[in-house]
Design an enzyme around this catalytic site. Structure first.
Site, PDB file in Angstrom:
ATOM      1  CG  ASP A  76      -2.284   1.017   1.067  1.00  0.00           C
ATOM      2  OD1 ASP A  76      -2.829   0.614   0.015  1.00  0.00           O
ATOM      3  OD2 ASP A  76      -2.709   2.213   1.610  1.00  0.00           O
ATOM      4  N   GLY A 152       0.539   6.487 -11.999  1.00  0.00           N
ATOM      5  CA  GLY A 152      -0.131   7.404 -10.714  1.00  0.00           C
ATOM      6  C   GLY A 152       0.946   8.688 -10.812  1.00  0.00           C
TER       7      GLY A 152
END
Ligand code: ITT
Length: 196
Positions: A76, A152
Site C-alpha cells: 500500500d 500514478g
C-alpha cells in the site's frame, strides 16, 4: 538457529495481491536475482479507511490470507504532500482516479512549498510470520507533468538528488531510489535471512 520450514529451501514463492500491473513490474524487477519468487495473486485487495499505510496493508494482507491460505504480500503506497498536510497520503488511489495529477497541481498552484514524500508499506504474511516493511523517498512536486514512464503521480515527482521525475527514469533507475524499492529491498533481505 534455523527456522523450521524455511531453512533448506532455496526459493520462496510469495503471491502479490494488487490490481496494479505497474506495481507487479516494479516489484519483479526489485527482487530479481534474489531467492524470492513473486507471482501475481489475483484476488481482491480489501482497503480499509485508515490514516496509516501500515494498518491498511496489514489488514488487506490478513484478509487476503483468509481467502488464499498462501504466503503473500500487499503493497500500500501513497504520496504525502507537505503543503497539503500529507494529503492525499492513504487516499492516493481515490484522489488519483478523481482529481488526478491536474487536480494535485491545481491544489498547489500558488504554493511555494513543493515538498512531498512517497511511502510504501509492504505487509508480508509468511506463516507463522507477519511483518510490515516500509520505504520512503522524499522530493519535490513539479509545476507540470514530465515523462511518460512509470504510473500514478510519477510525472510530477522529482526525488531528492535528481532533476528528473520518476516518469523520466527507467524502472530500474526508479527502483534504486524509490519508496517501493526500499520497502521491497528490506523485505527481500529479511526473507534471505530466514533461508540462511
Ligand atoms: P492496489 O491497491 O490494487 O495495489 P493501487 O494503484 O490502488 O493498487 P495504492 O493504493 O497502493 O495502489 O496506491 C495509491 C495510488 O498512489 C496509486 O493509484 C498511484 O496513483 C499512487 N502511487 C502509488 N505508488 C506510486 C508510485 O510508485 N509512483 C507514482 N504513483 C504511485
Amino acid at each position: 538457529m534455523r527456522r523450521e520450514g524455511l531453512s533448506g529451501n532455496r526459493r520462496i514463492r510469495i503471491g502479490l495481491v494488487t490490481s496494479n500491473k505497474n506495481k507487479v513490474d516494479e516489484i519483479l524487477s526489485i527482487i530479481s536475482g534474489s531467492p524470492l519468487e513473486i507471482y501475481w495473486l489475483n484476488i481482491e485487495k480489501l482497503e480499509i479507511q485508515s490514516s496509516s499505510l501500515e494498518e491498511i496493508s496489514l489488514y488487506a494482507a490478513r484478509h487476503a490470507f483468509e481467502i488464499a491460505r498462501k504466503p503473500l504480500v500487499v503493497d500500500d503506497s501513497g504520496l504525502f504532500v507537505e503543503a497539503l498536510n500529507g494529503f492525499p497520503g492513504p487516499y492516493s488511489s481515490y484522489v488519483y482516479k478523481t482529481l488526478g495529477i491536474k487536480g494535485i497541481l491545481k491544489l498547489l498552484e500558488n504554493e511555494g512549498n513543493r515538498r512531498a514524500c512517497f511511502r510504501t508499506s509492504a505487509a508480508l504474511i509468511l506463516p507463522p510470520l507477519e511483518k510490515v516493511f516500509t520505504g520512503e523517498t522524499c522530493g519535490t512536486i513539479t509545476y507540470s507533468p514530465r515523462g511518460s514512464g512509470g504510473f500514478g503521480f510519477d510525472p510530477i515527482f522529482v526525488p531528492d538528488g535528481e532533476n528528473r521525475t520518476y516518469a523520466e527514469m527507467s524502472v530500474e533507475e526508479k527502483n534504486i531510489i524509490s519508496h517501493r524499492g526500499k520497502a521491497f529491498k528490506a523485505l527481500t533481505d529479511y526473507v534471505e535471512g530466514l533461508l540462511l
